[in-house]
Design a protein around this motif. Structure first.
Motif, PDB file in Angstrom:
ATOM      1  N   ALA A  15       0.845  -1.187   0.000  1.00 42.73           N
ATOM      2  CA  ALA A  15       0.000   0.000   0.000  1.00 42.73           C
ATOM      3  C   ALA A  15       0.888   1.247   0.000  1.00 42.73           C
ATOM      4  O   ALA A  15       0.610   2.220   0.661  1.00 42.73           O
ATOM      5  CB  ALA A  15      -0.970  -0.002   1.154  1.00 42.73           C
ATOM      6  N   GLU A  91      -3.079   1.624   4.908  1.00 44.34           N
ATOM      7  CA  GLU A  91      -3.567   1.823   3.549  1.00 44.34           C
ATOM      8  C   GLU A  91      -4.462   3.051   3.482  1.00 44.34           C
ATOM      9  O   GLU A  91      -4.943   3.539   4.493  1.00 44.34           O
ATOM     10  CB  GLU A  91      -4.341   0.598   3.058  1.00 44.34           C
ATOM     11  N   TYR A 116       1.488  -3.710  -1.861  1.00 47.89           N
ATOM     12  CA  TYR A 116       0.158  -4.008  -1.349  1.00 47.89           C
ATOM     13  C   TYR A 116       0.176  -5.206  -0.411  1.00 47.89           C
ATOM     14  O   TYR A 116       1.043  -6.069  -0.508  1.00 47.89           O
ATOM     15  CB  TYR A 116      -0.785  -4.389  -2.502  1.00 47.89           C
TER      16      TYR A 116
END
Length: 186
Positions: A15, A91, A116
C-alpha cells in the motif's frame, strides 16, 4: 534498462508508492537504492525509513480524500521484513477513484513500485481495482487476495520512461507535462 532483481523486489515493501530513477552504472559504483528513489509515500500511514534507507513520506492525502486505515497493524505480513511491515499494514481507501501526483523534472527511465497487502478482506472479489498512470491502465483487475492471499506482501512494478516531453509506458506513448498521476480506479 536495469534489471529488477528478486532481492530488490523482496526488499521493497505494500500500500505504498515509490518511484525509482532507473540508472545503471557499468562500474557498479552508482548511487544506492535509497538515493535513486525520487518519491515514496506510505499510503494511509506515517513517515517511515525502511531497511534500505528509503524515506517514505507521511501520506499527503491525509484529510483530503479517502480514509487512512491501520487495520492491518495487528497482523504480521508474510514476505516482508519485520522492520518494514508497517508499510503493508496501513492503507488509503476510497469509494471512488483517487490518486497521487508525483512531480518528475528529468527525462529518463523510471520504475514505479506499488506495494500491497490485503489486510481486511478474507476472500477474492471483495477489493478489485485498476491502476492508471497518466490515463494508461498499467494494472487491470488487481485482486490482491486472489494473487497472494491474506496478509501477504505483493508488489506491482511498472517501468516507464520520459523523453522529450513524452511518457512511454507499456508500449503506449502520451504527452508528459512534468507530473505523473497514479490513480487507483474502482
Amino acid at each position: 534498462m536495469q534489471r529488477v532483481t528478486a532481492q530488490l523486489v523482496a526488499g521493497l515493501l505494500a500500500a505504498v508508492l515509490s518511484l525509482l530513477s532507473e540508472q545503471c552504472w557499468a562500474d557498479g559504483g552508482g548511487p544506492s537504492l535509497a538515493e535513486r528513489v525520487i518519491w515514496a509515500v506510505n499510503a494511509g500511514g506515517d513517515a517511515h525509513v525502511d531497511v534500505h534507507g528509503i524515506h517514505f513520506k507521511k501520506d499527503p492525502l491525509e484529510g483530503k480524500i479517502g480514509k487512512a486505515s491501520d487495520y492491518g497493524v495487528r497482523l504480521p505480513i508474510l514476505r516482508s521484513s519485520p522492520e518494514d511491515q508497517i508499510l503493508y499494514q496501513t492503507e488509503r481507501y476510497n469509494e471512488d477513484t483517487f490518486g497521487y501526483d508525483v512531480p518528475i523534472r528529468d527525462d529518463g527511465d523510471y520504475i514505479l513500485v506499488m506495494k500491497y497487502a490485503e489486510v481486511y478482506f478474507a476472500q477474492s472479489q471483495q477489493k478489485v481495482f485498476d491502476v492508471r498512470v497518466n490515463g494508461h491502465t498499467v494494472v487491470k483487475d488487481l485482486d490482491i487476495f486472489d494473487r497472494v492471499g491474506h496478509s501477504t506482501a505483493h508488489d506491482e512494478i511498472v517501468p516507464f520512461s520520459i523523453k522529450k516531453g513524452k511518457l512511454s509506458v507499456q508500449g503506449e506513448v502520451s504527452t508528459f507535462n512534468g507530473k505523473l498521476t497514479v490513480e487507483f480506479v474502482k
